[in-house]
Design an enzyme around this catalytic site. Structure first.
Site, PDB file in Angstrom:
ATOM      1  N   LEU A  62       0.866  -1.170   0.000  1.00 25.30           N
ATOM      2  CA  LEU A  62       0.000   0.000   0.000  1.00 25.30           C
ATOM      3  C   LEU A  62       0.906   1.225   0.000  1.00 25.30           C
ATOM      4  O   LEU A  62       2.002   1.199   0.571  1.00 25.30           O
ATOM      5  CB  LEU A  62      -0.899   0.038   1.247  1.00 25.30           C
ATOM      6  CG  LEU A  62      -2.016  -1.010   1.362  1.00 25.30           C
ATOM      7  CD1 LEU A  62      -2.743  -0.849   2.690  1.00 25.30           C
ATOM      8  CD2 LEU A  62      -2.996  -0.903   0.205  1.00 25.30           C
ATOM      9  N   ASP A  63       0.444   2.314  -0.623  1.00 27.98           N
ATOM     10  CA  ASP A  63       1.218   3.554  -0.600  1.00 27.98           C
ATOM     11  C   ASP A  63       1.460   3.995   0.839  1.00 27.98           C
ATOM     12  O   ASP A  63       0.649   3.721   1.728  1.00 27.98           O
ATOM     13  CB  ASP A  63       0.459   4.676  -1.323  1.00 27.98           C
ATOM     14  CG  ASP A  63       0.335   4.441  -2.824  1.00 27.98           C
ATOM     15  OD1 ASP A  63       1.073   3.594  -3.354  1.00 27.98           O
ATOM     16  OD2 ASP A  63      -0.507   5.120  -3.450  1.00 27.98           O
ATOM     17  N   ARG A  64       2.534   4.733   1.038  1.00 27.92           N
ATOM     18  CA  ARG A  64       2.896   5.217   2.374  1.00 27.92           C
ATOM     19  C   ARG A  64       1.719   5.913   3.061  1.00 27.92           C
ATOM     20  O   ARG A  64       1.453   5.706   4.248  1.00 27.92           O
ATOM     21  CB  ARG A  64       4.069   6.199   2.269  1.00 27.92           C
ATOM     22  CG  ARG A  64       4.506   6.773   3.612  1.00 27.92           C
ATOM     23  CD  ARG A  64       5.464   7.943   3.433  1.00 27.92           C
ATOM     24  NE  ARG A  64       4.766   9.099   2.871  1.00 27.92           N
ATOM     25  CZ  ARG A  64       5.354  10.279   2.643  1.00 27.92           C
ATOM     26  NH1 ARG A  64       6.640  10.432   2.885  1.00 27.92           N
ATOM     27  NH2 ARG A  64       4.655  11.288   2.134  1.00 27.92           N
TER      28      ARG A  64
END
Length: 215
Positions: A62-64
């Site tokens: 998942l994106d940061r």
């Protein structure tokens, strides 16, 4: 990203489910899924997970700035099994997002091919010549004070797909540091992976795991 730009939360690990093959964790916003380049970006979800679960293996990311459900494999065979499910689009992911403006219509499907924006990487952009197929299903929820709650289901897994597609729709995700101009008005990006449906590596039973959106 410099060390001053990366201040990940220090919340304890939020385990949703654990068995002999699978580990499901609720990832906090602001924490990288895997290490970045440089010592200042070593702190990440998988390194924290492996402190408690040394055999944990990466399956997806998942994106940061996105929170929510992430699955890790606890055996090599489970990693292969889950990896194929993601590759063949046999998993079902549902995200909750708060987006700018009042979205028209009740539901729809976005077909906009995407590719990395090389001069501005890691940003991605819509590109009808060089882009790879990217499809997102959406369903509108409540509209309150010029903000729409959306349920988003990516049918493909392009980097930043939901963020770029919402921007292209004219309704960027609130707090998005890359694709909106209101990031400083919100404590985080308002995007959360609420549910993940997959088949268990042992036996193939379909199971859905959820983590309620914190906004």
């Amino acid at each position: 990203m410099s060390s001053s730009d990366y201040n990940p939360p220090t919340d304890p690990l939020d385990v949703i489910h654990e068995d002999a093959e699978l580990l499901l964790v609720n990832k906090p916003a602001g924490l990288l899924s895997v290490p970045g380049k440089g010592e200042h970006l070593e702190d990440c979800l998988i390194s924290r997970v492996q402190v408690a679960f040394p055999s944990a293996l990466l399956v997806h990311r998942l994106d940061r700035d996105t929170s929510g459900v992430m699955v890790f494999a606890l055996t090599k065979s489970a990693q292969r099994h889950l990896g194929l499910q993601f590759e063949r689009r046999h998993t079902k992911k549902v995200y909750v997002a708060l987006v700018h403006g009042a979205v028209d219509g009740k539901s729809g499907e976005i077909h906009l091919p995407m590719v990395v924006d090389w001069p501005n990487r890691p940003l991605q952009h819509v590109n009808f010549v060089h882009g790879k197929q990217a499809i997102t299903q959406w369903r509108r929820g409540a509209v309150t004070d010029g903000v729409t709650r959306m349920r988003l289901s990516p049918l493909t897994g392009r980097s930043h797909q939901l963020r770029v597609h919402m921007q292209a729709l004219g309704h960027p995700i609130l707090g998005d540091p890359f694709y909106s101009d209101n990031a400083d008005q919100y404590p985080r990006m308002m995007l959360h992976a609420e549910s993940l449906k997959l088949r268990h590596p042992e036996g193939g039973k379909a199971i859905e795991f959820k983590a309620k959106a914190p906004f």
